[in-house]
Structure formats: structure tokens, C-alpha cells
Motif scaffolding. Structure first.
Motif, PDB file in Angstrom:
ATOM      1  N   GLU A 129       0.708  -1.205  -0.022  1.00 64.10           N
ATOM      2  CA  GLU A 129       0.046  -0.163  -0.060  1.00 64.10           C
ATOM      3  C   GLU A 129       0.813   1.350  -0.015  1.00 64.10           C
ATOM      4  N   ARG A 135     -11.133  -2.465 -14.883  1.00 63.50           N
ATOM      5  CA  ARG A 135     -10.718  -3.183 -13.733  1.00 63.50           C
ATOM      6  C   ARG A 135     -11.657  -4.251 -13.522  1.00 63.50           C
ATOM      7  N   ASN A 151     -12.889  -6.686 -10.254  1.00 63.50           N
ATOM      8  CA  ASN A 151     -12.740  -7.134  -8.659  1.00 63.50           C
ATOM      9  C   ASN A 151     -13.305  -8.444  -8.830  1.00 63.50           C
ATOM     10  N   ARG A 190      -6.302   9.032  -9.224  1.00 67.67           N
ATOM     11  CA  ARG A 190      -4.826   8.606  -9.109  1.00 67.67           C
ATOM     12  C   ARG A 190      -4.522   7.575 -10.251  1.00 67.67           C
ATOM     13  N   LEU A 191      -5.231   7.768 -11.331  1.00 63.62           N
ATOM     14  CA  LEU A 191      -4.930   6.881 -12.451  1.00 63.62           C
ATOM     15  C   LEU A 191      -4.336   7.874 -13.671  1.00 63.62           C
ATOM     16  N   ILE A 228      -1.199   3.441 -11.517  1.00 66.51           N
ATOM     17  CA  ILE A 228      -2.055   3.820 -10.207  1.00 66.51           C
ATOM     18  C   ILE A 228      -1.077   4.593  -9.223  1.00 66.51           C
ATOM     19  N   SER A 270      -1.060   3.388  -4.275  1.00 68.82           N
ATOM     20  CA  SER A 270      -2.089   2.382  -4.389  1.00 68.82           C
ATOM     21  C   SER A 270      -2.803   2.200  -2.884  1.00 68.82           C
ATOM     22  N   ARG A 271      -3.888   1.513  -3.016  1.00 70.07           N
ATOM     23  CA  ARG A 271      -4.627   1.218  -1.851  1.00 70.07           C
ATOM     24  C   ARG A 271      -5.134  -0.320  -1.663  1.00 70.07           C
ATOM     25  N   ASP A 327      -7.325  -1.255  -4.269  1.00 66.89           N
ATOM     26  CA  ASP A 327      -7.197  -1.330  -5.777  1.00 66.89           C
ATOM     27  C   ASP A 327      -6.790  -2.842  -6.241  1.00 66.89           C
ATOM     28  N   TYR A 366      -6.645  -5.929 -13.925  1.00 62.63           N
ATOM     29  CA  TYR A 366      -6.765  -4.882 -14.924  1.00 62.63           C
ATOM     30  C   TYR A 366      -6.860  -5.272 -16.363  1.00 62.63           C
TER      31      TYR A 366
END
Lengths: 114, 111
Positions: B15, B36, B38, B60-61, B76, B79-80, B83, B87
């Protein structure tokens, strides 16, 4: 708005059974698509419908049929399911002015064929 | 056939670090899109960059496009853990508006 809705979310079939995957969009989009996603393969286009009343084959159409029931709904049918059709199926749509417009996806139908 | 091929196939970072994913494609494109996904969900559109554009930002992209090298990158920043996802890049070419997808990059961001 719900966006693109797919039903069912999960299904287990036996080889030779038939079933229809349903897809509906509430965004007034003209074109709709069916993809399958397999591990390591990315998304592959099965069939698409550029507008109500038209359908065309994609990259992997064998073993499938589609119906564009109206502008909102686009169904995918497996007439005689085979284990090779075990996959995750995604429906997508694109809005007006299709060029340079993103696709909107449903959350998929996870289909296992035994 | 795949218009986009992502690299690396998998990326694991901490992170706060930046994540960079690359996409190479074979034929001239009209546009290139990044999505993206998930786990257990459908694809969500992130950014579309047209062939006459070189860079686009969204939060942030940051996406760049180099048509001479037939490549694009997605950065990115900061990042977090949220995320964490796969992708995908997808290109449209010729008279088709239907994107062709690559196999994706799996990103894991450790808290």
C-alpha cells in the motif's frame, strides 16, 4: 439505475441440458454483447447485437445461440451444454455513438457443466 | 485474437506504492480502454484514450499511449488495498467499435 443485469448468477448443468442466460440493460443502449471469461484467456466475444433486430457472431459462437428480444434484452442459449462451456459469462452494452464509448458490464453468470 | 496483451501478468506491491501495468497491441487502434475487475464482479471501465491522445488522467490513474510503439501503460499512484483487482486493456481498430481484450494483469496491494 441497475445498469446491466444478468440472471442467474450461478448455474450447474449436466452435459446435454439446455438453458438460457438472460441479460437486460436499462440505459437505452443500442448494442449488446455476450462474452465468456476463462482462466488465462481474457474475455472472448461469443455474439453481439449492434442494434435491435440484428445479431452477429463473435470469436467463439459455436454451441451458442442468441436472441435480441427487444432493445433492453439480449439472451444467450446453450442448446446442449458441454463441459467445455463451463465458464463465466458476461453481458455488456454500449451506448449511442458507439465509437469511443466504453462498455458497461453485468456481474456475470457462473456456469458449471458436469 | 487479442488486440491487447498486458504485462506483467501479476503484480504484488505494498500500500502506498505506485503500480504500473503495460499493454501492447498488434494493429493500429482507434482507441484503447482500461478496465478493472474485482473478484467475482464484472468489468468496470476506467479510462478510454483515443489514438490521437498521448496521456489521460482520472484521479490516481494515469494512462499513456505511444502509438509508435503500439503500447499503453496504466499507472496507479499511491495504491490502496482496495485497488486489488485484475486490470484489462482493450483496443478497438479499423471500422469496429467492439473492443478486443487482453488477458489482464492481476494486482495485489498488501495493506
Amino acid at each position: 439505475n441497475a445498469g446491466v443485469t444478468q440472471t442467474p448468477k450461478f448455474q450447474v448443468l449436466k452435459t446435454g441440458q439446455s438453458m438460457t442466460l438472460q441479460c437486460a440493460q436499462d440505459m437505452n443502449h443500442n448494442s449488446m454483447y455476450w462474452y465468456r471469461q476463462d482462466p488465462g484467456m481474457g474475455l472472448r466475444l461469443i455474439y453481439y447485437s449492434a442494434s435491435e433486430g440484428t445479431t452477429d457472431k463473435g470469436e467463439v459462437p459455436n454451441g451458442y445461440n442468441v436472441s435480441r428480444l427487444n432493445k433492453r434484452e439480449f439472451s444467450l442459449r446453450l442448446e446442449s451444454a458441454a463441459p467445455s462451456q463451463t465458464s463465466v459469462y458476461f453481458c455488456a452494452s454500449i451506448g449511442m455513438g458507439q465509437r469511443n464509448q466504453p462498455q458497461h458490464f453485468g456481474d456475470g453468470t457462473r456456469l458449471s457443466i458436469l | 485474437s487479442q488486440q491487447g496483451e498486458e504485462d506483467p501478468q501479476a503484480l504484488s506491491i505494498q500500500e502506498g506504492e505506485n503500480a504500473t501495468m503495460n499493454c501492447s497491441y498488434k494493429t493500429s487502434i482507434n482507441n484503447l480502454q482500461w478496465y478493472r475487475q474485482n473478484s467475482g464482479r464484472g468489468l468496470v471501465h476506467l479510462i478510454l484514450i483515443r489514438s490521437n491522445e498521448r496521456e489521460k488522467h482520472s484521479g490516481r490513474l494515469r494512462v499513456t499511449l505511444d502509438t509508435s510503439k503500439k503500447s499503453s501503460s496504466l499507472l496507479i499512484t499511491a495504491s490502496r488495498a482496495a485497488d486489488t483487482a485484475s486490470y484489462f486493456c482493450a483496443g478497438t481498430s479499423g471500422g469496429s467499435y467492439i473492443p478486443t481484450f487482453g488477458r489482464g494483469t492481476s494486482l495485489i496491494v498488501h495493506p
